[in-house]
Design a protein around this motif. Structure first.
Motif, short mmCIF file in Angstrom:
data_model
loop_
_atom_site.label_atom_id
_atom_site.label_comp_id
_atom_site.label_asym_id
_atom_site.label_seq_id
_atom_site.Cartn_x
_atom_site.Cartn_y
_atom_site.Cartn_z
N GLY A 176 0.83 -1.20 0.00
CA GLY A 176 0.00 0.00 0.00
C GLY A 176 0.86 1.25 0.00
N ILE A 177 0.36 2.29 0.64
CA ILE A 177 1.06 3.57 0.67
C ILE A 177 1.85 3.70 1.97
N LEU A 178 3.15 3.93 1.84
CA LEU A 178 4.03 4.07 2.99
C LEU A 178 4.41 5.53 3.18
N ASN A 179 4.45 5.97 4.44
CA ASN A 179 4.99 7.29 4.76
C ASN A 179 6.47 7.10 5.04
N VAL A 180 7.30 7.44 4.07
CA VAL A 180 8.73 7.19 4.15
C VAL A 180 9.35 7.94 5.32
N ARG A 181 8.90 9.16 5.56
CA ARG A 181 9.45 9.94 6.67
C ARG A 181 9.19 9.25 8.01
N THR A 182 7.97 8.67 8.16
CA THR A 182 7.62 7.99 9.41
C THR A 182 8.36 6.67 9.56
N VAL A 183 8.47 5.91 8.47
CA VAL A 183 9.07 4.58 8.54
C VAL A 183 10.60 4.65 8.66
N PHE A 184 11.23 5.52 7.86
CA PHE A 184 12.69 5.54 7.78
C PHE A 184 13.34 6.75 8.45
N GLY A 185 12.54 7.74 8.83
CA GLY A 185 13.11 8.90 9.51
C GLY A 185 13.24 10.12 8.62
N GLU A 186 13.56 11.25 9.25
CA GLU A 186 13.63 12.54 8.55
C GLU A 186 14.65 12.55 7.42
N LEU A 187 15.76 11.84 7.58
CA LEU A 187 16.83 11.88 6.57
C LEU A 187 16.51 11.06 5.33
N ALA A 188 15.36 10.37 5.32
CA ALA A 188 15.01 9.53 4.18
C ALA A 188 14.24 10.28 3.10
N VAL A 189 13.95 11.57 3.31
CA VAL A 189 13.21 12.35 2.32
C VAL A 189 13.95 13.65 2.02
N ARG A 190 13.72 14.16 0.82
CA ARG A 190 14.32 15.42 0.39
C ARG A 190 13.20 16.31 -0.18
N PRO A 191 13.23 17.61 0.07
CA PRO A 191 12.18 18.48 -0.46
C PRO A 191 12.30 18.74 -1.95
N LYS A 192 13.52 18.73 -2.48
CA LYS A 192 13.75 18.99 -3.91
C LYS A 192 15.17 18.56 -4.25
N LYS A 193 15.43 18.43 -5.54
CA LYS A 193 16.76 18.01 -5.98
C LYS A 193 16.90 18.29 -7.47
N LEU A 194 18.11 18.65 -7.89
CA LEU A 194 18.36 18.83 -9.31
C LEU A 194 18.36 17.49 -10.03
N LEU A 195 17.76 17.46 -11.22
CA LEU A 195 17.76 16.24 -12.03
C LEU A 195 19.09 16.14 -12.79
N GLN A 196 19.82 15.06 -12.55
CA GLN A 196 21.11 14.86 -13.20
C GLN A 196 21.18 13.58 -14.02
N LEU A 197 20.41 12.57 -13.64
CA LEU A 197 20.51 11.27 -14.29
C LEU A 197 19.13 10.61 -14.37
N ILE A 198 18.84 10.02 -15.53
CA ILE A 198 17.61 9.25 -15.71
C ILE A 198 17.97 7.78 -15.84
N ILE A 199 17.32 6.95 -15.05
CA ILE A 199 17.47 5.50 -15.14
C ILE A 199 16.19 4.95 -15.77
N HIS A 200 16.31 4.39 -16.98
CA HIS A 200 15.15 3.88 -17.70
C HIS A 200 15.14 2.36 -17.58
N LEU A 201 14.14 1.82 -16.90
CA LEU A 201 14.00 0.37 -16.74
C LEU A 201 13.22 -0.20 -17.92
N VAL A 202 13.73 -1.29 -18.49
CA VAL A 202 13.05 -1.95 -19.61
C VAL A 202 13.07 -3.46 -19.37
N TYR A 203 12.13 -4.16 -19.98
CA TYR A 203 12.11 -5.62 -19.88
C TYR A 203 13.31 -6.20 -20.63
N ALA A 204 13.96 -7.17 -20.02
CA ALA A 204 15.15 -7.79 -20.61
C ALA A 204 14.73 -8.88 -21.59
#
Length: 319
Positions: A209-237
């Motif tokens: 279901g839906i997890l609250n990452v801040r509650t489960v893993f703590g304050e350091l597990a979330v970021r308010p914003k970030k510059l986009l530098q790399l895209i990882i594209h997942l595809v079926y092998a």
């Protein structure tokens, strides 16, 4: 084009810039925009010839007005307020010229005062407006901070993007946004990722279901914003895809978003592949390439050197 109202600017910056609204309240819905149809700059000192959307008066500008004759000031204000001005701010805790207050009131132009010095005030407003008026788009996927690099993970539904994100978070990396990622072009070659307020801190994982990452893993597990530098594209092998892969990966793939080219890595998804390790390796390799260290290039150069040495030995033996 993106735009904001003077009311919004005031609410967001009232405390930081020590703003007091003293006249022109009926102009609270005046618009600030980067629309190319408006040739005026966003923020600047008082300028009668090329007026800014936000006209700022510091010590020099107020002294200049106080030294002008009444008729000259009125003629200048008549011309100035016939143009598109969204807001006037008198900085440095200076007294507001009474004629300026009257013109702002009659022309529905908000007039504010600030206790800050005008250069600092303008710097803060420029940065604020640059972010608020940035061209934006929304992309679907998961956005993470991996080794201080902003990584957007995309791919078809069902490939395990959220599960991969959960694994990376458990390894100490940070979540920025899940599902809907807001991307803003804050500079000619810089995209900033943010999370819609309603989705902040949440990660949806099939089966959990839906997890609250801040509650489960703590304050350091979330970021308010970030510059986009790399895209990882997942595809079926698939067999077809695996056979088409460039094993040396000499071609650096990119994707264009809002006219900005972002480095892209395609990772095939198959049973037994540890995607979290692969993503970490891809990010570390990206960091090394930024520092001028290219493993593939080094391997090709070493291989070329060995082949040349063998050719030289063969030529020597034939002699």
């Amino acid at each position: 084009m993106p735009s904001i109202t003077v009311r919004r600017l005031y609410k967001d910056n009232q405390a930081k810039l020590r703003l007091t609204w003293i006249a022109g309240t009926t102009g609270s819905d005046n618009i600030l925009t980067t629309d190319k149809g408006r040739s005026t700059a966003l923020v600047g000192h008082l300028n009668f010839i090329h007026p800014n959307q936000v006209q700022v008066l510091g010590t020099t500008e107020v002294d200049y007005l106080n030294k002008m004759e009444a008729g000259q000031i009125k003629a200048s204000f008549d011309e100035l307020f016939d143009r598109v001005i969204s807001l006037v701010i008198v900085a440095n805790n200076l007294s507001v010229p009474s004629l300026l207050r009257d013109y702002c009131h009659t022309h529905n132009v908000p007039l504010m005062t600030s206790g800050l010095e005008s250069p600092y005030l303008m710097d803060v407003l420029r940065i604020y407006l640059q972010r608020r008026l940035a061209v934006s788009t929304v992309m679907h996927g998961v956005f993470l901070d991996v080794f201080e690099v902003g990584v957007l993970i995309v791919g078809q539904s069902g490939l395990g993007k959220s599960e991969l994100a959960l694994e990376l978070i458990s390894r100490g990396h940070g979540l920025v946004a899940d599902d809907a990622i807001e991307l803003y072009r804050i500079a000619p070659e810089r995209l900033e990722a943010r999370c819609p307020a309603i989705l902040r801190d949440f990660l949806e994982v099939r089966g959990l279901g839906i997890l609250n990452v801040r509650t489960v893993f703590g304050e350091l597990a979330v970021r308010p914003k970030k510059l986009l530098q790399l895209i990882i594209h997942l595809v079926y092998a698939t067999d077809e895809h695996m056979q088409s892969l460039d094993r040396l990966n000499t071609y650096k793939e990119t994707e264009e978003i809002l006219d900005v080219h972002i480095r892209k890595v395609t990772l095939p998804v198959a049973a037994g592949r540890n995607l979290a390790v692969l993503v970490e390796a891809a990010v570390q390799n990206y960091i090394l390439q930024l520092r001028g260290i290219d493993s593939t290039k080094d391997f090709i150069e070493r291989q070329t050197a060995v082949l040349k040495e063998q050719e030289a030995d063969d030529a020597f033996d034939s002699d």
